[in-house]
Design a protein around this motif. Structure first.
Motif, PDB file in Angstrom:
ATOM      1  N   SER A   1      -1.869  33.701 -50.617  1.00  0.00           N
ATOM      2  CA  SER A   1      -2.582  32.662 -49.863  1.00  0.00           C
ATOM      3  C   SER A   1      -1.974  31.299 -50.154  1.00  0.00           C
ATOM      4  O   SER A   1      -1.924  30.427 -49.296  1.00  0.00           O
ATOM      5  N   ARG A   2      -1.530  31.115 -51.395  1.00  0.00           N
ATOM      6  CA  ARG A   2      -0.950  29.818 -51.755  1.00  0.00           C
ATOM      7  C   ARG A   2       0.484  29.674 -51.270  1.00  0.00           C
ATOM      8  O   ARG A   2       0.936  28.572 -50.996  1.00  0.00           O
ATOM      9  N   ARG A   3       1.208  30.797 -51.149  1.00  0.00           N
ATOM     10  CA  ARG A   3       2.639  30.673 -50.796  1.00  0.00           C
ATOM     11  C   ARG A   3       2.948  30.889 -49.330  1.00  0.00           C
ATOM     12  O   ARG A   3       3.818  30.224 -48.765  1.00  0.00           O
ATOM     13  N   CYS A   4       2.245  31.837 -48.700  1.00  0.00           N
ATOM     14  CA  CYS A   4       2.540  32.158 -47.297  1.00  0.00           C
ATOM     15  C   CYS A   4       2.122  30.995 -46.405  1.00  0.00           C
ATOM     16  O   CYS A   4       1.098  30.355 -46.642  1.00  0.00           O
ATOM     17  N   ILE A   5       2.926  30.704 -45.377  1.00  0.00           N
ATOM     18  CA  ILE A   5       2.571  29.645 -44.438  1.00  0.00           C
ATOM     19  C   ILE A   5       2.270  30.226 -43.053  1.00  0.00           C
ATOM     20  O   ILE A   5       2.173  29.494 -42.077  1.00  0.00           O
ATOM     21  N   ALA A   6       2.110  31.531 -42.969  1.00  0.00           N
ATOM     22  CA  ALA A   6       1.728  32.214 -41.728  1.00  0.00           C
ATOM     23  C   ALA A   6       2.698  31.926 -40.578  1.00  0.00           C
ATOM     24  O   ALA A   6       2.297  31.779 -39.434  1.00  0.00           O
ATOM     25  N   CYS A   7       3.999  31.857 -40.898  1.00  0.00           N
ATOM     26  CA  CYS A   7       4.985  31.587 -39.846  1.00  0.00           C
ATOM     27  C   CYS A   7       5.305  32.847 -39.040  1.00  0.00           C
ATOM     28  O   CYS A   7       5.796  32.765 -37.916  1.00  0.00           O
ATOM     29  N   GLY A   8       5.059  34.021 -39.642  1.00  0.00           N
ATOM     30  CA  GLY A   8       5.282  35.272 -38.916  1.00  0.00           C
ATOM     31  C   GLY A   8       6.733  35.718 -38.836  1.00  0.00           C
ATOM     32  O   GLY A   8       7.044  36.668 -38.115  1.00  0.00           O
ATOM     33  N   ARG A   9       7.622  35.062 -39.594  1.00  0.00           N
ATOM     34  CA  ARG A   9       9.036  35.507 -39.559  1.00  0.00           C
ATOM     35  C   ARG A   9       9.180  36.945 -40.034  1.00  0.00           C
ATOM     36  O   ARG A   9      10.023  37.690 -39.540  1.00  0.00           O
ATOM     37  N   CYS A  10       8.348  37.321 -41.033  1.00  0.00           N
ATOM     38  CA  CYS A  10       8.428  38.695 -41.535  1.00  0.00           C
ATOM     39  C   CYS A  10       8.081  39.678 -40.422  1.00  0.00           C
ATOM     40  O   CYS A  10       8.677  40.758 -40.330  1.00  0.00           O
TER      41      CYS A  10
ATOM     42  N   PHE B   1      -3.079  43.069 -45.589  1.00  0.00           N
ATOM     43  CA  PHE B   1      -3.207  43.906 -44.384  1.00  0.00           C
ATOM     44  C   PHE B   1      -1.845  44.464 -43.980  1.00  0.00           C
ATOM     45  O   PHE B   1      -1.691  45.665 -43.714  1.00  0.00           O
ATOM     46  N   LYS B   2      -0.835  43.587 -43.956  1.00  0.00           N
ATOM     47  CA  LYS B   2       0.506  44.030 -43.555  1.00  0.00           C
ATOM     48  C   LYS B   2       1.060  45.025 -44.570  1.00  0.00           C
ATOM     49  O   LYS B   2       1.606  46.074 -44.194  1.00  0.00           O
ATOM     50  N   THR B   3       0.908  44.701 -45.854  1.00  0.00           N
ATOM     51  CA  THR B   3       1.463  45.560 -46.900  1.00  0.00           C
ATOM     52  C   THR B   3       0.863  46.964 -46.815  1.00  0.00           C
ATOM     53  O   THR B   3       1.591  47.967 -46.829  1.00  0.00           O
ATOM     54  N   PHE B   4      -0.466  47.028 -46.714  1.00  0.00           N
ATOM     55  CA  PHE B   4      -1.117  48.345 -46.666  1.00  0.00           C
ATOM     56  C   PHE B   4      -0.718  49.102 -45.395  1.00  0.00           C
ATOM     57  O   PHE B   4      -0.573  50.320 -45.412  1.00  0.00           O
ATOM     58  N   HIS B   5      -0.551  48.372 -44.295  1.00  0.00           N
ATOM     59  CA  HIS B   5      -0.119  49.041 -43.062  1.00  0.00           C
ATOM     60  C   HIS B   5       1.261  49.664 -43.245  1.00  0.00           C
ATOM     61  O   HIS B   5       1.506  50.811 -42.874  1.00  0.00           O
TER      62      HIS B   5
ATOM     63  N   SER C   1       8.813  37.964 -51.652  1.00  0.00           N
ATOM     64  CA  SER C   1       9.504  39.253 -51.628  1.00  0.00           C
ATOM     65  C   SER C   1       8.508  40.361 -51.326  1.00  0.00           C
ATOM     66  O   SER C   1       7.613  40.652 -52.138  1.00  0.00           O
ATOM     67  N   PHE C   2       8.686  40.976 -50.181  1.00  0.00           N
ATOM     68  CA  PHE C   2       7.823  42.100 -49.814  1.00  0.00           C
ATOM     69  C   PHE C   2       8.129  43.301 -50.704  1.00  0.00           C
ATOM     70  O   PHE C   2       7.238  44.045 -51.105  1.00  0.00           O
ATOM     71  N   ALA C   3       9.416  43.461 -51.041  1.00  0.00           N
ATOM     72  CA  ALA C   3       9.822  44.558 -51.917  1.00  0.00           C
ATOM     73  C   ALA C   3       9.076  44.464 -53.242  1.00  0.00           C
ATOM     74  O   ALA C   3       8.527  45.445 -53.752  1.00  0.00           O
ATOM     75  N   ASN C   4       9.008  43.242 -53.777  1.00  0.00           N
ATOM     76  CA  ASN C   4       8.307  43.021 -55.035  1.00  0.00           C
ATOM     77  C   ASN C   4       6.811  43.304 -54.871  1.00  0.00           C
ATOM     78  O   ASN C   4       6.161  43.882 -55.745  1.00  0.00           O
ATOM     79  N   CYS C   5       6.270  42.902 -53.717  1.00  0.00           N
ATOM     80  CA  CYS C   5       4.851  43.118 -53.432  1.00  0.00           C
ATOM     81  C   CYS C   5       4.513  44.615 -53.447  1.00  0.00           C
ATOM     82  O   CYS C   5       3.483  45.024 -53.992  1.00  0.00           O
TER      83      CYS C   5
END
Lengths: 263, 341
Positions: free
Chosen positions: B222-231, B289-293, B322-326
């Protein structure tokens, strides 16, 4: 290959205002929906939205629509004869087969009476199932009560509790949130009773708690979810919760499954 | 059938196929990158094999060639509905094993999930030929081995580009017809990556512990993501879209189009409903939500993970998330949870 995005051109053949912001539309769309299903309604150039079917018959469906967003505000400004586009019906319906020999309590809040209206009418049309049906509705205030005349007719067939959230007003019904009155519903045998609970998320959450206090098992409680079902056919992804697509696996869900769905 | 072609011989095949099949692969668009004087690598149609680049990863995946960024669903012309023609231009795609797996993930959503197959996706998919580019040395951010997507048998043609030409392996009737007489016979063996530099632990659970949904780790996002949707837009498996109506410029009479456009679960407005209701307002909840999906609930529904480990989301995130790290963090939390219970 059938194109599931293509709607059928229809006409508005009736408009019955229910409140200042809600109108029941009759549309010349032929389909045989099940209780609790929805259609995708659209106006060219404006957009498309999922709307519960609140009535149907030979060659028509009824939709009770609240002016809440871009499309619905525009719909309420339409007049009889105007074109409207429909596709559907979609979604998982209430399990009428399970209900047929059971006692059924239907609790609905606000415009969520619309998705259970066909189920109510089907239950009350038959004196035997009418006897085994109880209704409880909650609205914001007396002005927000939907289907006023119809509720009076329903009252002649079974026990109906109508309450308004507004504690201060004086009217010919009850006051206070719907949860306060669940204890007053006559439920002779909770073990063979099903409950249908439809309304805003908070209402559904606390109403289901009250019904479990009345000894109705989670497996016998049915809710209907409202999500952004933009396509209605399990593609667009907006309504997904966990591995559940609300548009195709819902909107009617059994409470024990619904409980596991965390947005 | 295994062969060797010089680039000139390959180019003449491309010329023969002109008008029948377009060839699409990774190319460099000079100075189109995110930073000043940097380049952008994207999938684009090519007519010269020498334009293809194999030592850079593309910014976006090739999914736009089966699932258009914006596409017309239908047209309203004077009160009637007109369906646009289905696009069936044959496309041959030079892509890696992960991206072929990703297209199979999209197939599950567009062709099998819900009530009907999506006719627009189906048309593009049916006319798609897959050319597997050998990928024995993955990029730094790749984690295909962990996701089980480093290997595939689903391809029409496999290639190994080398200086001066390419080794090819024709695996389908299409490939035999188009490439079967080009170049000379030459034996070679396709290599797959054995390990990635990016080591990821993927959870295998089919019952996510409820406390994982509210784990404190999501607050960090929540603190780092800026909801840009590039991922979402760079992901080869993100399949969500929004639908909107738009007038057609210059058209006579009432003429509007209903279109769809890529949407993403990180973006504001994704769950908005009429009347103002929405869920997942916190950016961390969107990451969850994205990670679990990608690594859990898609697998519950379709039998395998959605994420294919291409690592593009990590490459493009402006906040260096890093999504990999997540994924590895989720796996560790599940382990902890199981130990406690």
């Amino acid at each position: 290959m059938r194109n599931p995005f293509v709607p059928t051109p229809c006409r508005i053949i009736g408009m019955q205002p229910e409140t200042d912001i809600e109108t029941t539309f009759t549309i010349d769309y032929s389909c045989t929906p099940r209780h609790g299903q929805f259609v995708e309604v659209s106006l060219p150039g404006i957009g498309e939205a999922p709307i519960s079917i609140s009535g149907f018959g030979d060659g028509f469906i009824e939709l009770t629509i609240r002016a809440a967003g871009t499309l619905t505000r525009r719909l309420l400004a339409c007049t009889v004869g105007d074109p409207i586009f429909i596709r559907g019906p979609y979604g998982h319906h209430f399990p009428d087969d399970l209900f047929s020999n059971a006692f059924l309590v239907i609790a609905a809040g606000g415009c969520a009476v619309a998705p259970v209206r066909t189920l109510i009418n089907a239950r009350l049309d038959d004196p035997e199932t009418a006897e085994a049906t109880r209704l409880i509705f909650g609205f914001k205030n007396p002005e927000a009560v939907l289907y006023k005349d119809e509720i009076e007719r329903w009252k002649k067939k079974t026990s109906v509790i109508v309450t308004v959230d507004d504690e201060a007003c004086t009217w010919n019904g009850r006051n206070g949130l719907i949860t306060r009155h669940i204890g007053d519903i006559d439920i002779p045998d909770p073990g063979r009773t099903h409950a249908v609970i439809v309304g805003p998320t908070v209402m559904m959450k606390f109403t289901t708690i009250e019904f479990t206090k009345r000894k109705i098992a989670r497996e016998r409680i049915w809710v209907s979810f409202e999500r952004r079902m933009a396509c209605g056919i399990g593609k667009c992804g907006h309504c997904k919760i966990d591995d559940t697509y609300v548009c195709t696996d819902g909107p009617v869900l059994r409470y024990d499954r619904a409980l596991t769905l965390l947005d | 059938m295994k062969r060797f072609l010089t680039f000139d011989e390959a180019d003449s095949v491309l010329r023969e196929q002109s008008g029948i099949c377009r060839f699409v692969g990774p190319v460099v668009l000079p100075k189109r990158g995110r930073f000043s004087d940097s380049d952008l690598t994207l999938y684009r149609p090519v007519t010269d094999m020498r334009d293809l680049v194999f030592d850079r990863k593309t910014y976006r995946s090739p999914k736009e060639f089966v699932f258009e960024i914006t596409g017309t669903l239908l047209r309203f012309v004077n009160g009637t509905v007109v369906e646009p023609p289905l696009l069936q231009t044959g496309t041959a795609l030079f892509c890696r094993s992960c991206d072929i797996h990703a297209i199979e993930r999209l197939d599950a959503i567009f062709l099998r999930n819900g009530t009907d197959p999506d006719p627009y996706y189906a048309a593009l998919r049916q006319s798609l030929h897959l050319i597997l580019v050998e990928c024995s040395e993955p990029f730094d951010s790749c984690f295909c081995v962990a996701m089980g997507t480093g290997h595939t048998d689903t391809y029409d043609l496999a290639i190994r580009p080398v200086a001066g030409g390419l080794f090819i392996d024709c695996a389908s009737p299409w490939a035999n017809t188009v490439f079967g007489s080009a170049g000379v016979e030459h034996d070679w063996t396709l290599q797959y990556p054995g390990r990635n530099g990016n080591d990821v632990t993927v959870p295998a659970t089919t019952a996510m512990p409820p406390e994982l949904f509210t784990a404190p780790m999501w607050e960090e996002y929540s603190r780092r993501c800026i909801a840009c949707g590039r991922c979402n837009t760079s992901c080869p498996t993100c399949s969500c879209f929004s639908v909107f109506d738009t007038p057609v410029d210059g058209a006579p009479g009432p003429f509007t189009e209903r279109k769809r456009i890529w949407d993403g679960c990180h973006l504001d407005g994704f769950t908005d409903m009429a009347g103002g209701a929405a869920v997942r307002k916190e950016y961390g909840a969107r990451m969850r939500f994205k990670t679990f999906h990608k690594i859990y609930d898609y697998r519950k529904r379709f039998g395998r993970n959605m994420c294919v480990g291409c690592g593009r989301c990590d490459d493009v995130c402006p906040e260096y998330i890093s999504f990999a790290n997540c994924i590895s963090r989720v796996a560790a939390l599940i382990d902890e949870s199981e130990v406690r219970s």
